[in-house]
Design a protein around this motif. Structure first.
Motif, PDB file in Angstrom:
ATOM      1  N   ARG A  76       0.825  -1.214   0.000  1.00  0.00           N
ATOM      2  CA  ARG A  76       0.000   0.000   0.000  1.00  0.00           C
ATOM      3  C   ARG A  76       0.857   1.260   0.000  1.00  0.00           C
ATOM      4  NH1 ARG A  76      -5.340   1.714   1.184  1.00  0.00           N
ATOM      5  NH2 ARG A  76      -5.273   3.838   1.964  1.00  0.00           N
ATOM      6  N   THR A  96      -2.621   7.952  -6.746  1.00  0.00           N
ATOM      7  CA  THR A  96      -3.396   9.100  -7.239  1.00  0.00           C
ATOM      8  C   THR A  96      -2.607   9.925  -8.249  1.00  0.00           C
ATOM      9  OG1 THR A  96      -2.566  10.445  -5.416  1.00  0.00           O
ATOM     10  CG2 THR A  96      -4.672   9.367  -5.068  1.00  0.00           C
ATOM     11  N   ARG A  98      -0.521  12.120  -7.613  1.00  0.00           N
ATOM     12  CA  ARG A  98      -0.551  13.519  -7.171  1.00  0.00           C
ATOM     13  C   ARG A  98       0.656  13.813  -6.288  1.00  0.00           C
ATOM     14  NH1 ARG A  98      -4.849  16.751  -6.243  1.00  0.00           N
ATOM     15  NH2 ARG A  98      -3.136  18.200  -5.931  1.00  0.00           N
TER      16      ARG A  98
ATOM     17  N   ASP B 106      -7.819  18.513  -1.477  1.00  0.00           N
ATOM     18  CA  ASP B 106      -6.848  19.258  -2.275  1.00  0.00           C
ATOM     19  C   ASP B 106      -7.333  19.279  -3.724  1.00  0.00           C
ATOM     20  OD1 ASP B 106      -3.542  19.858  -2.243  1.00  0.00           O
ATOM     21  OD2 ASP B 106      -4.373  19.195  -4.168  1.00  0.00           O
ATOM     22  N   THR B 175      -8.550  15.602  -4.474  1.00  0.00           N
ATOM     23  CA  THR B 175      -7.822  14.552  -3.753  1.00  0.00           C
ATOM     24  C   THR B 175      -8.097  14.691  -2.260  1.00  0.00           C
ATOM     25  OG1 THR B 175      -6.108  14.629  -5.426  1.00  0.00           O
ATOM     26  CG2 THR B 175      -5.551  13.518  -3.373  1.00  0.00           C
ATOM     27  N   ILE B 177      -6.959  13.887   1.431  1.00  0.00           N
ATOM     28  CA  ILE B 177      -5.771  13.499   2.213  1.00  0.00           C
ATOM     29  C   ILE B 177      -6.258  13.281   3.645  1.00  0.00           C
ATOM     30  CG2 ILE B 177      -3.454  14.177   2.930  1.00  0.00           C
ATOM     31  CD1 ILE B 177      -3.791  16.343   0.605  1.00  0.00           C
ATOM     32  N   SER B 178      -6.094  12.078   4.115  1.00  0.00           N
ATOM     33  CA  SER B 178      -6.607  11.775   5.451  1.00  0.00           C
ATOM     34  C   SER B 178      -5.707  10.732   6.109  1.00  0.00           C
ATOM     35  CB  SER B 178      -8.055  11.286   5.328  1.00  0.00           C
ATOM     36  OG  SER B 178      -8.618  11.085   6.595  1.00  0.00           O
ATOM     37  N   SER B 179      -6.201  10.090   7.145  1.00  0.00           N
ATOM     38  CA  SER B 179      -5.428   9.040   7.809  1.00  0.00           C
ATOM     39  C   SER B 179      -6.114   7.705   7.625  1.00  0.00           C
ATOM     40  CB  SER B 179      -5.341   9.313   9.314  1.00  0.00           C
ATOM     41  OG  SER B 179      -4.667  10.496   9.541  1.00  0.00           O
ATOM     42  N   MET B 185      -0.845   7.714   6.074  1.00  0.00           N
ATOM     43  CA  MET B 185      -1.451   8.770   5.283  1.00  0.00           C
ATOM     44  C   MET B 185      -2.304   8.163   4.169  1.00  0.00           C
ATOM     45  SD  MET B 185       0.200  12.029   3.391  1.00  0.00           S
ATOM     46  CE  MET B 185       0.200  13.064   4.816  1.00  0.00           C
ATOM     47  N   ALA B 186      -3.515   8.689   4.032  1.00  0.00           N
ATOM     48  CA  ALA B 186      -4.418   8.204   2.988  1.00  0.00           C
ATOM     49  C   ALA B 186      -4.547   9.305   1.948  1.00  0.00           C
ATOM     50  CB  ALA B 186      -5.775   7.878   3.577  1.00  0.00           C
ATOM     51  N   ILE B 187      -4.269   8.959   0.704  1.00  0.00           N
ATOM     52  CA  ILE B 187      -4.432   9.930  -0.389  1.00  0.00           C
ATOM     53  C   ILE B 187      -5.300   9.251  -1.444  1.00  0.00           C
ATOM     54  CG2 ILE B 187      -3.267  11.380  -2.086  1.00  0.00           C
ATOM     55  CD1 ILE B 187      -0.810  11.369  -0.345  1.00  0.00           C
ATOM     56  N   HIS B 188      -6.424   9.854  -1.767  1.00  0.00           N
ATOM     57  CA  HIS B 188      -7.366   9.191  -2.667  1.00  0.00           C
ATOM     58  C   HIS B 188      -8.043  10.230  -3.552  1.00  0.00           C
ATOM     59  CE1 HIS B 188      -9.539   5.433  -3.513  1.00  0.00           C
ATOM     60  NE2 HIS B 188     -10.559   6.206  -3.792  1.00  0.00           N
ATOM     61  N   ASN B 189      -8.151   9.890  -4.831  1.00  0.00           N
ATOM     62  CA  ASN B 189      -8.804  10.806  -5.777  1.00  0.00           C
ATOM     63  C   ASN B 189     -10.301  10.551  -5.853  1.00  0.00           C
ATOM     64  OD1 ASN B 189      -6.552  12.184  -6.556  1.00  0.00           O
ATOM     65  ND2 ASN B 189      -6.106  10.865  -8.300  1.00  0.00           N
ATOM     66  N   MET B 217     -11.943   2.095   0.933  1.00  0.00           N
ATOM     67  CA  MET B 217     -10.752   1.917   0.116  1.00  0.00           C
ATOM     68  C   MET B 217      -9.723   3.024   0.440  1.00  0.00           C
ATOM     69  SD  MET B 217     -10.532   1.623  -3.994  1.00  0.00           S
ATOM     70  CE  MET B 217     -11.987   0.618  -4.119  1.00  0.00           C
ATOM     71  N   ALA B 218     -10.227   4.238   0.563  1.00  0.00           N
ATOM     72  CA  ALA B 218      -9.330   5.375   0.814  1.00  0.00           C
ATOM     73  C   ALA B 218      -8.651   5.258   2.175  1.00  0.00           C
ATOM     74  CB  ALA B 218     -10.110   6.675   0.724  1.00  0.00           C
ATOM     75  N   LEU B 219      -9.410   4.834   3.178  1.00  0.00           N
ATOM     76  CA  LEU B 219      -8.879   4.828   4.546  1.00  0.00           C
ATOM     77  C   LEU B 219      -8.387   3.445   4.982  1.00  0.00           C
ATOM     78  CD1 LEU B 219     -11.492   7.123   6.347  1.00  0.00           C
ATOM     79  CD2 LEU B 219      -9.505   7.760   5.010  1.00  0.00           C
ATOM     80  N   ASP B 220      -8.277   2.532   4.013  1.00  0.00           N
ATOM     81  CA  ASP B 220      -7.769   1.184   4.292  1.00  0.00           C
ATOM     82  C   ASP B 220      -8.608   0.512   5.391  1.00  0.00           C
ATOM     83  OD1 ASP B 220      -6.178  -0.973   3.977  1.00  0.00           O
ATOM     84  OD2 ASP B 220      -4.446  -0.207   5.083  1.00  0.00           O
TER      85      ASP B 220
END
Lengths: 244, 424
Positions: A76, A96, A98, B106, B175, B177-179, B185-189, B217-220
């Motif tokens: 991941r 992403t 980005r 973002d 995008t 950006i979270s945890s 770190m979670a980065i998801h579009n 999915m974004a935050l696992d």
């Protein structure tokens, strides 16, 4: 007899340390801990509430101002890259595509869920430039004699107003550190161990960070390999390198 | 005697029709208004339930201790089986998982660099399943300002104010950006599908809503969720039942030693909602009592008037030799009959109107235009068990007391003066 000798020896050590000047100790510590540049691979073992996980990475660093880290595992995090140039920090996420600048309150976030914050990585000023220090005592740590240094910030833009360091009196390497808020609350505690002599300098290969405000059993940061004073191409420290 | 009096009432419409109508109208108003007040007072509770607390909420014990911080690292895992257990053991609720999360949104420029950024408060909820009622529950369709609701994975809703601040439009990419649940770190579009107006500053400032699978999915958070919300099937919060069901769940599934064991909390045990629930209970009781008292006065007065109107009839009956006590008792029995018949009719009518308002509501969308998504478009009544008997108090008691008071005059009448009075 032993009970009389220990305080006498400690007092003698303290007198000699005070004479040596806390600043001088810190400068010798900096000579051990920092280098012109280095390349190292590390494992970060994060002991969370539920389970532990290990994140491996490779870091290129020039002084304390520039660093580039590429995360190698787990899947991941693989390919995630982080670039620090002076007081700016960018993170690249391959999923992403980005590149995002980490700034403001985001700097206080944990790095990959560890007990380290981005802010911890960002402060690249020399300790002697931003803290007044004094030797306040001596204490054995892990069987080694240490000086206890109390540091108080002389500038306002620091993450930790006070620090307490235990410095190995012989090898000039910190073995323990406590970081405090202005209120006096203990925020973080670090323990440094597995000190090895590499290329003429003493260097701790393992650091355990514990964020005292966070649950969990802390984060182990283990350097698996380190090379000092290597030739690192300049393009590594550019935003373009993040997407490569 | 009762049969005789009943026949008398049926045959003499002046003794039955008007008093029964008066009692029925009074009781109808009492029943309807009680249901309306209970429904109206419960509205804020229901709004909070739909958006945040559910009627009951299942979390881990550690999460529930720090609920205000939304600690997703303490989320419930293995929720597929837990949801099955909840559906089987607690069929009186509709269960739905939700994830609340904080982060940064973002927006990129043409070259992919940060154009704008802003802190966001996010909600992950089931928006894409056909069986999900989440979009209706939060009235999302009506709150859309631009675009549409998410129809496929990877789409997100932003509050209109937030989208203007970030200078982004539906169809554009942002995008998050979270945890992650593990703290990374979670980065998801996401692609913006639409924008919403909530009418509440706290929500309009930076709310984002996405399908729960995308958020997982974004935050696992595979097979995990921060909270599982339970809603009573009739859509109304019942504090006593919620408390007892929560206790039943905690006795079965809870564990004192395991901080990740699930725990169920009723709405009234979450944050400050307990105070509001008690306040709402108290106020609906006070308002209902005041109205019942007012209606009692009206019906008492009607009973009094009925008694006085029959002054002449009572005189003739006494003159013909009927005992005073017999006349008095027969009038009271008649008033009991009128009270019962009027209360039954009034309760049926009151419940009917209350049911209509409960089902269809009174549309206030005109008044609420552009103000609040979380407020329902219609104020609805709510029929509760007290509505089935509450009307009988003023309906029977007040009518009978009125008749009893007016009937006291019977004992003051003197036989010697009766003929004089009748001649007059």
């Amino acid at each position: 007899m032993k009970t009389i000798l220990i305080p006498i020896l400690s007092t003698c050590l303290l007198i000699s340390a005070t004479a040596q000047d806390a600043n001088e100790i810190l400068k010798r510590v900096e000579r051990n801990m920092s280098s012109d540049n280095r390349i190292f691979e590390s494992s970060m073992i994060i002991h969370g509430n539920r389970a532990s996980r290990t994140i491996t990475s490779r870091t290129y660093a020039v002084g304390d101002k520039q660093s580039f880290t590429e995360y190698l595992s787990p899947a991941r995090e693989q390919g995630t890259k982080m670039l620090k140039l002076e007081n700016q920090l960018w993170i690249y996420s391959p999923s992403t595509d980005r590149t995002i600048q980490i700034s403001g309150h985001m700097l206080r976030q944990s790095v990959m869920g560890s007990d380290l914050s981005y802010e911890d990585m960002m402060d690249d000023r020399k300790i002697t430039e931003i803290y007044d220090s004094e030797v306040t005592g001596t204490e054995p740590v892990d069987g080694r004699n240490t000086w206890i240094l109390d540091l108080t910030a002389k500038v306002t833009d620091v993450a930790y107003h006070k620090r307490k360091m235990w410095i190995d009196t012989e090898r000039y390497v910190p073995l323990r550190e406590e970081l405090f808020a202005k209120s006096g609350q203990l925020l973080k505690r670090t323990s440094l161990s597995e000190v090895k002599q590499i290329e003429g300098r003493w260097f701790p290969m393992k650091v355990i960070y514990k964020d005292m405000l966070k649950q969990g059993d802390g984060t182990e940061f283990v350097i698996t390999s380190v090379k000092f004073n290597q030739s690192i191409p300049d393009y590594i420290f550019s935003k373009a390198a993040l997407k490569q | 005697m009762i049969k005789f009096l009943f026949k008398g009432l049926l045959r003499d419409k002046s003794r039955s029709r008007l008093p029964i109508i008066v009692v029925a109208v009074g009781v109808m108003l009492t029943v309807f208004l009680h249901a309306y007040i209970v429904g109206f007072m419960g509205d804020t509770i229901e709004t909070n339930a739909r958006f945040s607390t559910g009627h009951v909420k299942v979390m881990t014990r550690a999460y529930s201790d720090n609920m205000q911080q939304i600690p997703n690292d303490l989320a419930i895992t293995g929720i597929s089986s837990l949801l099955e257990d909840l559906d089987r053991e607690f069929p009186g609720f509709e269960w739905t998982p939700r994830i609340q999360f904080g982060g940064l949104v973002d927006a990129p420029d043409e070259s992919g660099e940060t154009k704008s950024q802003g802190p966001a408060m996010g909600f992950g909820m089931d928006l894409l399943s056909e069986s999900s009622g989440e979009a209706e529950r939060l009235n999302l369709q009506k709150s859309l300002v631009r675009g549409k609701l998410p129809g496929s994975p990877g789409e997100i809703l932003l509050s209109e104010t937030f989208s203007r601040k970030l200078k982004v439009n539906p169809g554009e990419r942002v995008t998050l950006i979270s945890s992650t649940m593990l703290g990374g770190m979670a980065i998801h579009n996401f692609t913006i599908s639409g924008t919403l107006f909530f009418g509440q500053e706290a929500l309009d400032r930076g709310t984002i809503i996405a399908d729960i699978e995308d958020v997982r999915m974004a935050l696992d958070m595979e097979d995990a969720t921060g909270e599982i919300l339970g809603f009573f099937l009739d859509g109304f919060y019942n504090d006593d039942l919620a408390l007892s069901e929560a206790d039943r769940f905690n006795a079965t599934f809870g564990s004192v030693s395991d901080e990740f064991a699930p725990v169920m909390k009723s709405l009234s045990r979450q944050g400050g909602m307990g105070t509001y629930v008690n306040l709402a209970k108290g106020w609906s009781t006070y308002i209902s009592l005041i109205f019942i008292f007012a209606m009692s006065l009206v019906l008492w007065n009607a009973g009094l008037l009925g008694g006085l109107r029959r002054y002449g009839e009572v005189g003739i009956r006494l003159a013909m030799g009927e005992e005073k006590g017999h006349v008095y008792r027969s009038m009271i029995i008649e008033s009991v009959m009128i009270g019962i018949i009027g209360s039954v009719f009034g309760t049926i009518l009151g419940l009917s109107f209350a049911w209509l308002v409960q089902e269809y509501g009174i549309n206030i969308s005109g008044m609420m235009q552009g103000s609040a998504m979380l407020m329902p478009e219609a104020i609805r009544a709510r029929i509760t068990p007290p509505d089935f008997y509450i009307g009988f108090l003023p309906g029977i008691a007040a009518t009978v007391i009125g008749t009893m008071l007016s009937g006291i005059g019977i004992y003051k009448r003197q036989t010697a003066r009766l003929f004089k009075e009748l001649e007059a």
